[in-house]
Design a protein around this motif. Structure first.
Motif, PDB file in Angstrom:
ATOM      1  N   PHE A  82       0.872  -1.152   0.000  1.00 44.38           N
ATOM      2  CA  PHE A  82       0.000   0.000   0.000  1.00 44.38           C
ATOM      3  C   PHE A  82       0.920   1.215   0.000  1.00 44.38           C
ATOM      4  O   PHE A  82       1.782   1.334   0.881  1.00 44.38           O
ATOM      5  N   ILE A  83       0.791   2.075  -1.023  1.00 39.59           N
ATOM      6  CA  ILE A  83       1.657   3.259  -1.101  1.00 39.59           C
ATOM      7  C   ILE A  83       0.795   4.505  -0.989  1.00 39.59           C
ATOM      8  O   ILE A  83      -0.234   4.613  -1.674  1.00 39.59           O
ATOM      9  N   THR A  84       1.176   5.428  -0.091  1.00 36.49           N
ATOM     10  CA  THR A  84       0.450   6.694  -0.020  1.00 36.49           C
ATOM     11  C   THR A  84       1.349   7.809  -0.522  1.00 36.49           C
ATOM     12  O   THR A  84       2.561   7.787  -0.290  1.00 36.49           O
ATOM     13  N   VAL A  85       0.726   8.735  -1.227  1.00 33.04           N
ATOM     14  CA  VAL A  85       1.433   9.908  -1.753  1.00 33.04           C
ATOM     15  C   VAL A  85       0.588  11.086  -1.274  1.00 33.04           C
ATOM     16  O   VAL A  85      -0.480  11.343  -1.832  1.00 33.04           O
ATOM     17  N   ASP A  86       1.015  11.739  -0.193  1.00 30.02           N
ATOM     18  CA  ASP A  86       0.195  12.717   0.532  1.00 30.02           C
ATOM     19  C   ASP A  86      -1.141  12.042   0.916  1.00 30.02           C
ATOM     20  O   ASP A  86      -1.115  11.007   1.548  1.00 30.02           O
ATOM     21  N   HIS A  87      -2.277  12.592   0.447  1.00 28.16           N
ATOM     22  CA  HIS A  87      -3.578  12.026   0.833  1.00 28.16           C
ATOM     23  C   HIS A  87      -4.054  10.960  -0.157  1.00 28.16           C
ATOM     24  O   HIS A  87      -5.108  10.374   0.035  1.00 28.16           O
ATOM     25  N   GLU A  88      -3.277  10.716  -1.226  1.00 28.20           N
ATOM     26  CA  GLU A  88      -3.703   9.727  -2.226  1.00 28.20           C
ATOM     27  C   GLU A  88      -3.079   8.372  -1.924  1.00 28.20           C
ATOM     28  O   GLU A  88      -2.025   8.303  -1.312  1.00 28.20           O
ATOM     29  N   SER A  89      -3.727   7.291  -2.360  1.00 24.77           N
ATOM     30  CA  SER A  89      -3.152   5.974  -2.066  1.00 24.77           C
ATOM     31  C   SER A  89      -3.266   5.034  -3.257  1.00 24.77           C
ATOM     32  O   SER A  89      -4.172   5.161  -4.085  1.00 24.77           O
ATOM     33  N   TYR A  90      -2.331   4.114  -3.325  1.00 30.20           N
ATOM     34  CA  TYR A  90      -2.264   3.138  -4.413  1.00 30.20           C
ATOM     35  C   TYR A  90      -2.047   1.756  -3.799  1.00 30.20           C
ATOM     36  O   TYR A  90      -1.202   1.615  -2.915  1.00 30.20           O
ATOM     37  N   THR A  91      -2.787   0.763  -4.276  1.00 27.81           N
ATOM     38  CA  THR A  91      -2.473  -0.609  -3.906  1.00 27.81           C
ATOM     39  C   THR A  91      -1.718  -1.211  -5.080  1.00 27.81           C
ATOM     40  O   THR A  91      -2.208  -1.184  -6.216  1.00 27.81           O
ATOM     41  N   ILE A  92      -0.512  -1.690  -4.826  1.00 29.58           N
ATOM     42  CA  ILE A  92       0.303  -2.256  -5.904  1.00 29.58           C
ATOM     43  C   ILE A  92       0.416  -3.771  -5.680  1.00 29.58           C
ATOM     44  O   ILE A  92       1.017  -4.217  -4.684  1.00 29.58           O
ATOM     45  N   ASN A  93      -0.182  -4.536  -6.573  1.00 32.21           N
ATOM     46  CA  ASN A  93      -0.039  -5.996  -6.503  1.00 32.21           C
ATOM     47  C   ASN A  93       1.334  -6.324  -7.094  1.00 32.21           C
ATOM     48  O   ASN A  93       1.775  -5.664  -8.011  1.00 32.21           O
ATOM     49  N   ASP A  94       1.996  -7.335  -6.579  1.00 31.93           N
ATOM     50  CA  ASP A  94       3.312  -7.727  -7.124  1.00 31.93           C
ATOM     51  C   ASP A  94       4.301  -6.564  -7.143  1.00 31.93           C
ATOM     52  O   ASP A  94       4.998  -6.342  -8.133  1.00 31.93           O
ATOM     53  N   PHE A  95       4.313  -5.804  -6.059  1.00 29.93           N
ATOM     54  CA  PHE A  95       5.255  -4.670  -5.953  1.00 29.93           C
ATOM     55  C   PHE A  95       6.692  -5.178  -6.048  1.00 29.93           C
ATOM     56  O   PHE A  95       7.045  -6.172  -5.419  1.00 29.93           O
ATOM     57  N   GLU A  96       7.513  -4.457  -6.809  1.00 25.59           N
ATOM     58  CA  GLU A  96       8.925  -4.849  -6.897  1.00 25.59           C
ATOM     59  C   GLU A  96       9.860  -3.775  -6.331  1.00 25.59           C
ATOM     60  O   GLU A  96      10.728  -4.069  -5.536  1.00 25.59           O
ATOM     61  N   SER A  97       9.662  -2.511  -6.745  1.00 20.73           N
ATOM     62  CA  SER A  97      10.570  -1.477  -6.230  1.00 20.73           C
ATOM     63  C   SER A  97       9.935  -0.091  -6.342  1.00 20.73           C
ATOM     64  O   SER A  97       8.984   0.117  -7.099  1.00 20.73           O
TER      65      SER A  97
END
Ligand code: NAP
Length: 258
Positions: A210-225
Motif C-alpha cells: 500500500f503506497i500513499t502519496v500525501d492524501h492519495e493511495s495506491y495498492t500495488i499488486n506484485d510490488f517490486e521497487s
C-alpha cells in the motif's frame, strides 16, 4: 490570469469560498487556473496541489491555523487584494517524485508535497534499501515514510522523525515499526539526506503493498521497487507576509488554543 477555488466542503469553508469567488476580479477557470485558493486546512491544500500542480496556491484556514494555510477568515480582504493586485510573496517548495514498479515492470509515477509512504500493515515487509545505488540495509517491519522538509511536520513527526527547516534541501527516510532483534538489524533512526540523493526500496520478493502519496493511495499488486527523489518539480505557495519557520512551528504545534 485565471483562478479556481477548492473548498473542504464543510459549511464554513463553502461559505467563505463563495464570498471569495464573488470578490476576485479574474476569470474563473476550473480546468487550467493560474491561481488556486484552497479553503479549509492543510489537507485541502494537498488536494489543490495534486489537482492543479502548476498553479500558485493560496491557503485559507477555516479551522485551526494550518502549517501551510496562512490566510485566515479574518484576513480575507488581504487575500482578495493580493490576488486582484498580483502583490504577494511566493515560496517555492520542492516536490518529491516517485516511480513505482511491479514485477511486470509496469510503472506508476506520482509526486508529493508532504511524503510518500510504503506499508503492508498485516504482514512484515522486507525491503533492501539503496541510496544512490549503494546498499544500506535489509529492512523488516511495517514500512517507510519518505518526507520533504515541509512534510516533516506531518506524518513523519508522528513517527518521531526530525522536524526540518524548509531552507534545508533534504529528503528524510523514517522507519515505520522496524523489527530489531538478534537476527534483524536496521538503522532505527530517521536518516536525513541531501536532496541530490535517490532512495530505492527493493522488495525481496514481489508482494502486495500500500503506497500513499500525501492524501492519495495506491495498492500495488506484485510490488517490486520504488525510486524516490527530487526531479525538479516545484510548488509555488503564496503568502501575504513572509513568516519565519519558527513562528509557523510554534503556531501549529506549541501555542495553546486557550
Ligand atoms: P488529513 O486529515 O488531510 O491530514 C491529517 C492531519 O495532518 C491534519 O490535521 C492536517 O492539517 C495535518 N497536516 C497535513 N500536512 C501537514 C504538514 N505539512 N504539517 C503539519 N500538519 C500537516 O489526512 P489525509 O487526507 O489522510 O492525509 C493527508 C496528510 O495527513 C498526509 O500527507 C500525512 O502527512 C498526514 N497523515 C498523518 C498521520 C499521522 O500523523 N499519524 C497519519 C496519516 C496521514 P489540517 O487539519 O490543517 O488539514
Amino acid at each position: 490570469m485565471r483562478f479556481s477555488i477548492l473548498s473542504r466542503q464543510d459549511n464554513l469553508s463553502n461559505e467563505v469560498a463563495c464570498k471569495i469567488k464573488k470578490r476576485i476580479n479574474l476569470e474563473y477557470d476550473d480546468i487550467n487556473p493560474d491561481y488556486v485558493v484552497a479553503v479549509g486546512g492543510d489537507g485541502t491544500i494537498l488536494s489543490a496541489v495534486h489537482k492543479y500542480p502548476n498553479a500558485v496556491v493560496f491557503g485559507v484556514h477555516t479551522g485551526h491555523l494550518g502549517f501551510y494555510a496562512n490566510y485566515s477568515v479574518e484576513n480575507i480582504d488581504d487575500l482578495v487584494n493580493d490576488i486582484n493586485t498580483g502583490h504577494f510573496h511566493i515560496e517555492n517548495t520542492n516536490l518529491l517524485s516517485c516511480k513505482i514498479y511491479d514485477s511486470k515492470n509496469n510503472l506508476t509515477d506520482a509526486f508529493a508535497l508532504n511524503e510518500i509512504t510504503i506499508v503492508t500493515p498485516p504482514r512484515t515487509l522486507i525491503l533492501d534499501v539503496f541510496i544512490n545505488g549503494e546498499y544500506l540495509e535489509r529492512f523488516r517491519g511495517t514500512g517507510f515514510c519518505v518526507s520533504t522538509p515541509s512534510g516533516s511536520t506531518a506524518y513523519n513527526k508522528s513517527l518521531h522523525g526530525s522536524v526540518i527547516d524548509p531552507q534545508l534541501d533534504t529528503i528524510q527516510l523514517t522507519e515505520i515499526a522496524g523489527i530489531n532483534s538478534n537476527s534483524y538489524r536496521t538503522l532505527s533512526s530517521p536518516l536525513v539526506l541531501s536532496n541530490r540523493r535517490k532512495i530505492k526500496l527493493n522488495a525481496l520478493m514481489a508482494q502486495e503493498v500500500f503506497i500513499t502519496v500525501d492524501h492519495e493511495s495506491y495498492t500495488i499488486n506484485d510490488f517490486e521497487s520504488i525510486e524516490i527523489g527530487y526531479e525538479g518539480k516545484v510548488l509555488k505557495m503564496a503568502f501575504h507576509e513572509e513568516e519565519s519557520f519558527l513562528k509557523r512551528i510554534s503556531r501549529t504545534f506549541l501555542i495553546s488554543k486557550e
